[in-house]
Design an enzyme around this catalytic site. Sequence first.
Site, mmCIF file in Angstrom:
data_model
loop_
_atom_site.group_PDB
_atom_site.id
_atom_site.type_symbol
_atom_site.label_atom_id
_atom_site.label_comp_id
_atom_site.label_asym_id
_atom_site.label_seq_id
_atom_site.Cartn_x
_atom_site.Cartn_y
_atom_site.Cartn_z
ATOM 1 N N GLY A 43 2.320 4.615 -0.945
ATOM 2 C CA GLY A 43 1.865 5.679 -1.829
ATOM 3 C C GLY A 43 0.370 5.943 -1.792
ATOM 4 O O GLY A 43 -0.136 6.770 -2.553
ATOM 5 N N THR A 44 -0.353 5.277 -0.886
ATOM 6 C CA THR A 44 -1.808 5.423 -0.851
ATOM 7 C C THR A 44 -2.239 6.869 -0.629
ATOM 8 O O THR A 44 -3.111 7.390 -1.332
ATOM 9 C CB THR A 44 -2.400 4.537 0.258
ATOM 10 O OG1 THR A 44 -1.972 3.191 0.063
ATOM 11 C CG2 THR A 44 -3.910 4.594 0.243
ATOM 12 N N THR A 73 0.818 -1.220 0.000
ATOM 13 C CA THR A 73 0.000 0.000 0.000
ATOM 14 C C THR A 73 0.854 1.273 0.000
ATOM 15 O O THR A 73 0.358 2.346 0.337
ATOM 16 C CB THR A 73 -0.916 0.011 1.232
ATOM 17 O OG1 THR A 73 -0.111 -0.108 2.422
ATOM 18 C CG2 THR A 73 -1.921 -1.125 1.179
ATOM 19 N N CYS A 111 -0.554 9.775 -0.997
ATOM 20 C CA CYS A 111 -0.174 10.635 -2.118
ATOM 21 C C CYS A 111 -1.131 10.429 -3.290
ATOM 22 O O CYS A 111 -1.580 11.384 -3.932
ATOM 23 C CB CYS A 111 1.243 10.317 -2.589
ATOM 24 S SG CYS A 111 2.519 10.406 -1.320
#
Length: 266
Positions: free
Chosen positions: A212-213, A210, A215
């Site tokens: 970068g969720t 997960t 961003c």
Amino acid sequence: MTTNTAPPRVLTVAGSDSGGGAGIQADLKAMLALGVHGMSVITAVTAQNSLGVQGYWELPADAVRAQYRSVVDDIGVQAIKTGMLASIELVETVSGLLADAPAPVVVDPVGVSKHGDALLAAEAVATVRERLLPVATLVTPNLHEVTQLTGRTVTDESGMLDAAKALHELGPRWVLVKGGHLEGEAADLLLGPAGETHWYRAPRHDNRHTHGTGCTLASAIAAQLAKGQDMPEAVSNAKAYVTGAIAHGFALGSGIGPVDHFWRQR
């Protein structure tokens, strides 16, 4: 020879993730996947991979200011998204630039990475509260960031509304409190003007990849706003996109892999 019409333009003001899963790289991937033209102001460079953040280096405030003016004054923007700002000086610089922003501003108040590594100096938190949040159209904190900004600890959905109200008092027009760190389904709460509330719910996927969720969600909302959607609709469509990206997240390296920004195209 014909000249094609440019797609909506979105500017991300954030740090670079050398591993490609979060930060500027995630922002631009999400923007491309959602049909807008992504542009960037890089605030910091990180040495980062699936195991964590090994270090970061801020860019000078003059470099951040020059990148912003180059893009906004010539190309123009339909939405702006902020991420990692790292220091008091950069928070102040970006807040000053956004005070008269020509488009909606989505603030992802990045404090720590997915691995728990600090991406914002502790002494800069007050500056985010006092300078950045008042210029935000929307702020999108997770529950750790809620605690960092308000001192409140949210342990269940009933506490999310009080947290959103506390954040709303700091100046943003809209607040999206993300409940992804709670047990059960992934529930987010949007609070807007005059106490308007919207809940967004999605099944929780059994996938640890997960990175970068946060961003990606903020960038997806900015992309939808740039396309002319109102805030509740933009959040709904961005939530659906990110839910699919999480479901299709893939292993990369030896730690936490990224979400798949191009899951729909595949």
